[in-house]
Design an enzyme around this catalytic site. Structure first.
Site, mmCIF file in Angstrom:
data_model
loop_
_atom_site.group_PDB
_atom_site.id
_atom_site.type_symbol
_atom_site.label_atom_id
_atom_site.label_comp_id
_atom_site.label_asym_id
_atom_site.label_seq_id
_atom_site.Cartn_x
_atom_site.Cartn_y
_atom_site.Cartn_z
ATOM 1 N N LYS A 165 8.876 -35.907 -18.637
ATOM 2 C CA LYS A 165 9.840 -36.884 -18.115
ATOM 3 C C LYS A 165 9.572 -37.181 -16.654
ATOM 4 O O LYS A 165 9.716 -38.318 -16.206
ATOM 5 C CB LYS A 165 11.281 -36.390 -18.323
ATOM 6 C CG LYS A 165 11.646 -36.353 -19.805
ATOM 7 C CD LYS A 165 13.105 -36.589 -20.120
ATOM 8 C CE LYS A 165 13.225 -36.806 -21.626
ATOM 9 N NZ LYS A 165 14.501 -36.969 -22.179
ATOM 10 N N LYS B 272 6.153 -39.530 -29.640
ATOM 11 C CA LYS B 272 7.381 -39.261 -30.402
ATOM 12 C C LYS B 272 8.304 -40.489 -30.445
ATOM 13 O O LYS B 272 8.437 -41.198 -29.452
ATOM 14 C CB LYS B 272 8.088 -38.078 -29.706
ATOM 15 C CG LYS B 272 9.406 -37.663 -30.308
ATOM 16 C CD LYS B 272 10.026 -36.496 -29.524
ATOM 17 C CE LYS B 272 11.201 -36.996 -28.743
ATOM 18 N NZ LYS B 272 12.314 -36.187 -28.468
ATOM 19 N N LYS C 99 14.759 -42.388 -28.692
ATOM 20 C CA LYS C 99 15.822 -43.385 -28.597
ATOM 21 C C LYS C 99 16.014 -43.938 -27.193
ATOM 22 O O LYS C 99 16.545 -45.018 -27.029
ATOM 23 C CB LYS C 99 17.138 -42.831 -29.147
ATOM 24 C CG LYS C 99 17.779 -41.715 -28.357
ATOM 25 C CD LYS C 99 19.185 -41.464 -28.882
ATOM 26 C CE LYS C 99 19.466 -40.023 -29.215
ATOM 27 N NZ LYS C 99 19.236 -39.084 -28.116
#
Ligand code: ATP
Ligand code: LTN
Length: 330
Positions: A114, A196, A199
Site C-alpha cells: 500500500k 488481486k 474493492k
C-alpha cells in the site's frame, strides 16, 4: 466454546473476491460447525487507515451489514457488530502496539504494497493496522479466523502477539488459528489477473461488485482477459486469466479443475465465459434480492444492537483482565 471471528472493511462495495474468499466461506462454516459461535464485524476502524468520504463510509457500513446477511449467514447463531461501536477494539489495539516491534510491522507485505502505491500521505494507522487486527481477534478468545490468503501474515502476527503476551504476563489469550479455504482464497482482477481483485481500486473494469447491475457483471466476465491458446486448461503461471476464471467457476459450482477441463474440451473461451457469466449472475442476483429486503427492514438495526451488546460484554471482560495483568490503573 469455539469462536469463529472475521471482519471485512467497509472500503467500498464488496467484490466477488470478498464473496468467494470470505463471505461465502463464513456461510459454509456456519453450516459445517453447528456448535461454534460466529462473530463477524464491519471493520470500520480499519477502513479509515486510508482516506474515506464520511457519507460514503456510513453507507458502505450499512450495505456491508446487510450483505453479510444477504450472503446467507444465519442470524440465530451470529454476533454481527460494527467495530467502532465496541470501544474495546481501540483499547486492545493500543495494548497490542505496546508489545509489537517496529521491525515486525515493517515486514508486513500489505503495508509495503500500500505504501508503494500511495507514496505520500501514508498514515501511522496504516502501519499499526495489524496490531488493531490482532486486538480484534484476541478480545474474544477466538479459535478460528477465516480469511483470504492475503491476511495470512497478519494472522501470524496475532498468534505471535498472543504467545508473547502470555509468556510475559501469564496465560491471557487463546492463540488463534487461520482458516484459509483451498480454492478461491485469492481471486484476481479480470483485466489484470496477476493482481488481486480489490474493492478499493479506482479502475474497476476487472472487478465485480456484489451490488452492481447483473448485465454489467455478465459483460465484465465476457470481457475478461485470457490468452491466445483458446484451450480451457488450468495453468496459473502461463495462463493466469483463464485459471482465475476457472477458480471462480470451481468455487461456485464445486466442480474440480479437471471436471471443468473435460467439460470444455474442444470448446473455445466463448462458451466457457458465457456459462460462467450465467453462473456468477445467478449467484449474485439471489444475493441482491435478499439484500433489497434486508436493507429496508428494522431487523438489521436490531441485530446490530444485539451484536454490539454481546461483543461489548465479552470484550470488556477481556480488557479488564489485560489491564490487571499489565498493572494499569489503580
Ligand atoms: P481493500 O481493497 O480496501 O484493501 P479488501 O477487499 O482487500 O479491501 P477486506 O474488505 O478487509 O479487504 O477483505 C475482507 C475479506 O475478503 C478478507 O478475508 C480478505 O482476505 C478477503 N479478500 C479480499 N479480496 C479478496 C480476493 N481478491 N480474493 C479472495 N479473498 C479476498
Ligand atoms: N485486515 C482484514 C480485515 C480484518 C480482519 C480482522 C479479518 C480486520 N480485523 C480480524 C479477520 C479478523 C482485511 O484486510 N481483509
Amino acid at each position: 466454546m469455539n469462536i469463529v471471528l472475521s471482519g471485512v472493511k467497509p472500503t467500498g462495495i464488496p467484490t466477488l473476491g470478498n464473496y468467494i474468499g470470505a463471505l461465502r466461506n463464513f456461510v459454509k462454516l456456519q453450516n459445517e460447525m453447528p456448535n461454534a459461535e460466529f462473530f463477524f464485524f464491519i471493520a470500520d476502524l480499519h477502513a479509515i487507515t486510508v482516506p474515506q468520504d464520511p457519507k460514503v463510509l456510513k453507507q458502505n457500513i450499512k450495505n456491508l451489514a446487510a450483505l453479510y446477511l444477504a450472503c446467507g449467514l444465519n442470524p440465530k447463531n451470529l454476533t454481527l457488530f460494527i467495530q467502532s461501536e465496541v470501544k474495546q477494539h481501540s483499547e486492545m489495539g493500543y495494548i497490542m502496539q505496546s508489545i509489537s516491534y517496529m521491525g515486525e510491522l515493517e515486514r508486513m507485505t500489505q503495508y509495503k504494497d500500500k505504501v508503494q502505491k500511495q507514496v505520500t500521505g501514508v498514515t501511522s494507522a496504516l502501519f499499526t493496522y495489524p496490531t488493531l487486527m490482532a486486538g480484534d481477534i484476541l478480545l474474544y478468545d477466538t479459535r478460528y479466523v477465516p480469511v483470504g490468503d492475503d491476511q495470512k501474515q497478519h494472522l501470524e502476527l496475532a498468534r505471535d502477539l498472543a504467545i508473547r503476551f502470555n509468556n510475559r504476563f501469564g496465560n491471557t489469550f487463546r492463540v488463534p488459528e487461520e482458516l484459509i479455504s483451498k480454492t478461491g482464497a485469492r481471486i484476481m482482477d479480470l483485466q489484470n489477473p496477476t493482481k488481486k481483485m480489490d474493492k478499493s481500486d479506482d479502475a474497476n473494469k476487472g472487478c465485480i461488485f456484489l451490488l452492481e447491475p447483473i448485465n454489467s457483471i455478465k459483460k465484465k466476465i465476457k470481457a475478461a482477459v485470457t490468452d491466445s491458446e483458446a484451450v480451457v486448461r488450468y495453468d496459473k503461471e502461463n495462463k493466469p486469466g483463464i485459471s482465475n476464471l476457472m477458480t471462480i467457476y470451481s468455487a461456485l459450482t464445486n466442480l474440480s479443475f479437471e471436471d471443468i477441463e473435460s467439460k470444455y474440451e474442444g470448446k473455445g473461451y466463448g462458451d466457457f465465459k458465457g456459462d460462467l457469466a450465467e453462473i456468477v449472475a445467478a449467484e449474485i442476483e439471489a444475493i441482491q434480492n435478499k439484500f433489497n429486503e434486508i436493507i429496508s427492514s428494522p431487523m438489521l438495526d436490531e441485530l446490530l444492537d444485539k451484536g454490539r451488546e454481546k461483543a461489548t460484554m465479552l470484550a470488556q471482560r477481556k480488557i479488564q483482565k489485560v489491564y490487571k495483568k499489565l498493572g494499569l490503573g489503580r
